[in-house]
Write a protein that holds these residues in place. Sequence first.
Motif, short mmCIF file in Angstrom:
data_model
loop_
_atom_site.label_atom_id
_atom_site.label_comp_id
_atom_site.label_asym_id
_atom_site.label_seq_id
_atom_site.Cartn_x
_atom_site.Cartn_y
_atom_site.Cartn_z
N THR A 26 3.26 -6.46 -5.50
CA THR A 26 3.79 -5.76 -4.32
C THR A 26 5.32 -5.68 -4.39
O THR A 26 5.91 -4.66 -4.04
CB THR A 26 3.34 -6.47 -3.03
OG1 THR A 26 1.90 -6.48 -3.01
CG2 THR A 26 3.84 -5.76 -1.79
N THR A 54 -2.03 -8.93 0.11
CA THR A 54 -2.69 -7.65 -0.06
C THR A 54 -4.20 -7.81 0.03
O THR A 54 -4.79 -8.57 -0.72
CB THR A 54 -2.31 -7.04 -1.43
OG1 THR A 54 -0.90 -7.12 -1.57
CG2 THR A 54 -2.75 -5.61 -1.53
N ASP A 58 -1.83 -1.69 -2.22
CA ASP A 58 -0.63 -0.98 -1.79
C ASP A 58 -0.65 0.34 -2.55
O ASP A 58 -1.16 0.40 -3.67
CB ASP A 58 0.65 -1.73 -2.17
CG ASP A 58 0.65 -3.18 -1.73
OD1 ASP A 58 0.60 -3.43 -0.52
OD2 ASP A 58 0.71 -4.06 -2.62
MG LIG Z 1 0.41 -7.94 -3.04
#
Ligand SMILES: [Mg+2]
Lengths: 192, 161
Positions: A26, A54, A58
């Motif tokens: 990320t 997450t 993403d």
């Molecule tokens: Mg992540």
Amino acid sequence: MPLINFAAREINYKIVYYGCGLCGKTTNLQYIHRKINPDARGKLVSIATEEERTLYFDFLPLTLGTVKGMQTRFHLYTVPGQSYYNASRKLVLQGVDGVIFVADSQITRLDENVESYLNLWDNLLSQGDDLSKLGFVIQMNKRDLTEVFSVEDLNELLNHTDSPVTESSAVTGQGVFETLKVVCKQVIAKTG
Amino acid sequence: MARRKGLVINDRQLDRCDDLLQKLKEVSGSSFLALISTSGQPITTASDEYHPETLSLASLAASSFAATQQLAKILDENEFTLLFHEGKALNLHVSQVTDQVLLIVTFGRETQVGKVRLYTQRAIEVLRQIFDGPEDENTPAMDAGFEAAAGTAMDDLFKDM
Ligand SMILES: [Mg+2]
Ligand SMILES: Nc1nc2c(ncn2[C@@H]2O[C@H](COP(=O)(O)OP(=O)(O)O)[C@@H](O)[C@H]2O)c(=O)[nH]1
């Protein structure tokens, strides 16, 4: 499998950042989102849990502009790293053109890296794709920390395909664009 | 399922899709329609106004749909070929056209769901023929200079900053 729309003069490639939880996937996307020319990117979409990890993926779309009359785009995805999210990872891998395997260079994270690496190849093989057409690069991340493996050791452990390797520190951004460029060039070379 | 062949769309296919989407939009009273790939990329849209978040929409719709299919598998049910969300003002309808193509239809609460389903189902049959038909010899090839030109564009855009 890029989507080539000759009628609309568009070509879209899908790039996935893969790797264990907290390795820096990320952070790569956030850095790209922050630093790239805003005209060249869309919105950064994140599906996260309450703890900001997450959950699903993403997503960040980038456009390279018009190349030889074709509007050229890269769609960047990350996967959730924790082992219990494998179903989500498989979904994100559908139709992938290039994978960036983000390795956490810290010595304490060896088991997680190896597990994630094996899981990636399991999932790719189970898709039945022609892997010779897949772009692949290994990004050795967190090079700014001290208790880390040497690049040689990590390469030995995690690179059975002899793929290109980059070094990075996603928090400072060092190596982030370089890594992206390597995989994007690969996927374009493999489309022709 | 996911072949590494990619999805290649030519002028004729896109024209036929656009015509069909426009018709479907009129008869179903829907406000926004899109054809997207199962990997989350938009192919074409029919809409009253430009939708600035088509890319996010395609990515999220494709993943929700993929998740729905996985749910079906876990429940031993092969027939979740439709994803439907009902909102206060808007309904969203995502259905499978082919292995590689999905159809997104949004419509207001004043439009009957049954009507949209019926027209969508008919449209899907026609769309399938467009995508599953024999490969068109008129599909162009990539420009030979594309790789080099893209490389230069990337050197420009992806400078380490
Ligand atoms: Mg992540
Ligand atoms: N020191 C250092 N920390 C990093 C680096 N990349 C990511 N991190 C940190 O590692 C943590 C997890 O990063 P994140 O991108 O959320 O990991 P993900 O689970 O792979 O998406 C965050 O606290 C980041 O700030 C790096 O290169 N160096």
